[in-house]
Design an enzyme around this catalytic site. Structure first.
Site, PDB file in Angstrom:
ATOM      1  N   GLU A   1      37.727  44.289  23.145  1.00 46.28           N
ATOM      2  CA  GLU A   1      38.436  45.514  23.163  1.00 46.28           C
ATOM      3  C   GLU A   1      39.008  45.622  21.452  1.00 46.28           C
ATOM      4  O   GLU A   1      40.203  45.791  21.323  1.00 46.28           O
ATOM      5  CB  GLU A   1      39.691  44.860  23.948  1.00 46.28           C
ATOM      6  CG  GLU A   1      39.437  44.856  25.399  1.00 46.28           C
ATOM      7  CD  GLU A   1      40.421  44.565  26.272  1.00 46.28           C
ATOM      8  OE1 GLU A   1      41.763  44.447  25.929  1.00 46.28           O
ATOM      9  OE2 GLU A   1      40.218  44.614  27.698  1.00 46.28           O
TER      10      GLU A   1
ATOM     11  N   GLU B   1      35.643  43.011  33.044  1.00 50.78           N
ATOM     12  CA  GLU B   1      36.818  42.670  33.400  1.00 50.78           C
ATOM     13  C   GLU B   1      37.321  43.494  34.492  1.00 50.78           C
ATOM     14  O   GLU B   1      37.324  44.877  34.233  1.00 50.78           O
ATOM     15  CB  GLU B   1      37.865  42.405  32.447  1.00 50.78           C
ATOM     16  CG  GLU B   1      37.586  41.459  31.276  1.00 50.78           C
ATOM     17  CD  GLU B   1      38.711  41.407  30.390  1.00 50.78           C
ATOM     18  OE1 GLU B   1      39.915  41.909  30.371  1.00 50.78           O
ATOM     19  OE2 GLU B   1      38.614  40.794  29.109  1.00 50.78           O
TER      20      GLU B   1
HETATM   21  C1  BDP Z   1      42.150  42.532  28.953  1.00 47.33           C
HETATM   22  C2  BDP Z   1      41.873  41.626  27.744  1.00 47.33           C
HETATM   23  C3  BDP Z   1      42.078  40.236  28.371  1.00 47.33           C
HETATM   24  C4  BDP Z   1      43.502  39.919  29.012  1.00 47.33           C
HETATM   25  C5  BDP Z   1      43.673  41.097  30.194  1.00 47.33           C
HETATM   26  C6  BDP Z   1      44.918  40.953  31.001  1.00 47.33           C
HETATM   27  O1  BDP Z   1      40.609  41.633  27.541  1.00 47.33           O
HETATM   28  O2  BDP Z   1      42.322  39.307  27.513  1.00 47.33           O
HETATM   29  O3  BDP Z   1      44.017  38.774  29.551  1.00 47.33           O
HETATM   30  O4  BDP Z   1      43.229  42.261  29.687  1.00 47.33           O
HETATM   31  O5  BDP Z   1      45.616  41.788  30.672  1.00 47.33           O
HETATM   32  O6  BDP Z   1      42.477  43.812  28.066  1.00 47.33           O
HETATM   33  O7  BDP Z   1      44.957  40.195  32.004  1.00 47.33           O
END
Ligand code: BDP
Length: 590
Positions: free
Chosen positions: A414, A503
């Site tokens: 990110e 993710e």
């Molecule tokens: C993403 C990040 C991660 C966070 C996740 C979250 O890459 O590290 O833990 O969001 O908010 O944007 O759970």
């Protein structure tokens, strides 16, 4: 030829049954130093303290008084090296500590290292006394700063969403080598039996008297498949052969072999090391990720190294449970979000057949909350930030280059690539990985769906998406419609590129139930994952899905977190939530 010029010094920590080792895990003396007075007061020569700390483990949760402490702390232990080792080089080996560490033996400064998640080894020959007790002192500085990677400002103001634990969180030992020793060993293979070994040998005698005996064994060192002898001419030796009857490494059948290298000088074996290798090929062609020439679909998780009390250290027993839980759910892959994991972690991935995206610590998710928008671009241009980001990528690859499980490197998470200098930095890091080894796949995890011309430097586009959580919260119909629409746009923008969703996830507090599903309930998380996966697996251009996260993990404090980030499909103590069983069914269908 694989050359490391820029940052990597010292030798790679190689597996060996030959080199004597003195393990230093155990209870160490410990002292916090919030005002940084230790060095002026001679603590590096040895210090008094009533406190003990266990190594390996982060210091934080070992004593509630240290829980939120980020700053300087001192560690001390003693070790003995027998006189039978006179003539050898003692190396102090640290598999991971940080953020910034300075090391002394008997008051003599050995060296320093920046970055929490990479090994380093220091030559302690000038400092040790053989036949006597030696004092090893480590000063750790875990302060958060904007010129550190990943950046932060204080315990609850970080650019990254995981707890800024400090300390010696991986193994420490003293290893003894002869003065002639194998400094580095790099192996390239393919699934058709290519075996290319590049060795760097450090010799203090005339190299002409030395030769290398290279042998390939099965996983249990029982059957010998291959042997070759080679004179040591110059410091770097390359041997290339094609072997018959080799079984390829794959998630379904993770065949491992041991490549043993013996350094023989004047008829005496003076060093012997080995690496566990696999024969496999990885490439991207015609929109597919090909493992051993066949398309592969990644099913798995973003993970963390995080556990109660031990902090950033995952004990072997927890790792075994994690891998069995991941196997049982039907996963074949994970990303080492957001930093390189321990050797044991990767050992299990090699052994149990997981496809790993190895990520550097360049995690910038929340950098926009730490500095004003107009300064982000300037920050990305800072030569210190750029060179540290590069050093960490190089060290990561240097340590893990021989792992069959590691199929791809992620140079950042990110990064704010909307800013020109950040984009150029990610480009530079990706090109740097390719320059180290053109066969390596490279990516970075992006929360922006438009990665612009960075698509030219990555092999795979990796996206983090949270429709239905950070936007469209509570409205899964709207979230899924948006997901479908946005992904089609991305595909049209980059039609030739495989896309992985690195993710997607929703928090669920275990035991919190709701009908209908509402945010934070186990039902909402299950629904969220089900609806995402049902869409994602139907899109031919999606080549992998990594749920965020495998397990709940500790984060800085914020109104968005209930102590932990609760997006795990298992709890922090590794008990399945409702989503675990839903995901198991979905993974079985793909
Ligand atoms: C993403 C990040 C991660 C966070 C996740 C979250 O890459 O590290 O833990 O969001 O908010 O944007 O759970």
């Amino acid at each position: 030829m694989w050359t490391y010029r820029t940052y990597t010094t010292g030798a790679k920590d190689l597996k060996s049954y030959f080199r004597p080792r003195i393990p230093l895990n155990g209870f160490w003396r410990f002292r916090v130093d919030p005002n940084d007075i230790g060095e002026n007061n001679g603590w590096h020569k040895g210090f008094e303290s009533e406190h003990l700390v266990y190594v390996p483990s982060s210091w934080n949760e070992q004593n509630p008084d240290w829980d939120k402490y980020v700053g300087i702390a001192w560690y001390q232990t003693k070790f003995y090296i027998g006189v039978e080792h006179i003539g050898k080089i003692p190396w102090t080996v640290f598999k991971g500590c940080g953020y910034y560490a300075k090391i002394w033996v008997n008051g003599l400064f050995l060296g320093d290292h920046e970055g929490s998640f990479i090994e380093f080894r220091l030559n302690a020959l000038k400092a040790v006394t053989f036949g006597k007790m030696n004092t090893l002192v480590v000063k750790i500085d875990n302060k958060l700063a904007m010129n550190r990677i990943p950046p932060g400002k204080s315990v609850n103001e970080t650019a990254f969403d995981f707890y800024p634990y400090g300390g010696i969180h991986r193994d420490v030992y003293v290893e003894l080598t002869n003065k002639n020793y194998i400094k580095d060993l790099r192996v390239s293979t393919d699934y058709r039996g290519l075996l290319k070994t590049e060795l760097t040998v450090e010799c203090c005698t005339t190299l002409a008297e030395c030769e290398l005996l290279i042998k390939l064994y099965d996983k249990f060192f029982e059957k010998e498949y291959y042997a070759c002898r080679k004179n040591v001419v110059g410091g770097v030796i390359v041997v290339e052969d094609r072997l018959q009857n080799i079984k390829p490494w794959s998630p379904e059948d993770p065949q491992l072999y041991n490549l043993e290298v013996n350094l023989i000088c004047g008829n005496e074996v003076v060093d012997s090391v080995f690496e566990r290798i696999g024969f496999r090929s990885i490439e991207v062609r015609n929109n597919e990720i090909l493992l051993n020439g066949k398309p592969v679909f990644l099913k798995g998780f973003g993970r963390h190294e995080d556990f109660p009390v031990t902090g950033k250290y995952l004990p072997g027993s927890v790792l075994v449970r994690d891998f069995y839980l991941m196997k049982k759910i039907g996963a074949n892959s994970f990303r080492t979000s957001h930093y390189p994991y321990s050797e044991e972690h990767l050992d299990l991935a090699d052994e149990l057949g997981f496809l790993v995206i190895l990520e550097s610590p360049f995690c910038l998710s929340g950098v926009g909350n730490l500095i004003p928008k107009q300064e982000i671009d300037k920050w990305c241009l800072d030569p210190e930030v750029r060179s540290k980001a590069k050093k960490m990528v190089e060290e990561m690859i240097y340590q893990y280059k021989n792992r069959p499980s590691v199929i791809m490197y992620s140079v950042a998470n990110e990064a704010p690539i909307g800013y020109e200098n950040c984009r150029s930095l990610v480009r530079e890091l990706s090109e740097f990985v390719k320059s180290l080894n053109p066969q390596t796949l490279v990516t970075f995890a992006s929360h922006r769906l438009d990665i612009g011309d960075l698509s030219n430097v990555v092999d795979v586009i990796s996206l983090n998406v949270y429709f239905g959580w950070y936007t469209e919260g509570g409205d899964l119909d709207k979230a899924i419609a948006r997901l479908e629409k946005e992904l089609e746009v991305v595909h049209q923008r980059y039609p030739g590129k495989p896309i992985i969703i690195t993710e997607f996830g929703a928090d669920a507090i275990t035991g919190l139930h709701s009908d209908p599903p509402v945010m934070w309930s186990e039902e909402y998380q299950g629904e969220f994952i089900r609806r995402y996966i049902e869409v994602l697996i139907k899109k031919p251009f999606i080549k992998g899905v990594h749920v965020w996260n495998f397990a709940d993990f500790r984060t800085p404090e914020s109104p968005l977190r209930v102590i932990l980030n609760r997006k795990g499909v298992v709890t922090r103590d590794r008990q399945p939530k409702a989503s675990y069983w839903i995901l198991q069914k979905l993974f079985a269908e793909r």
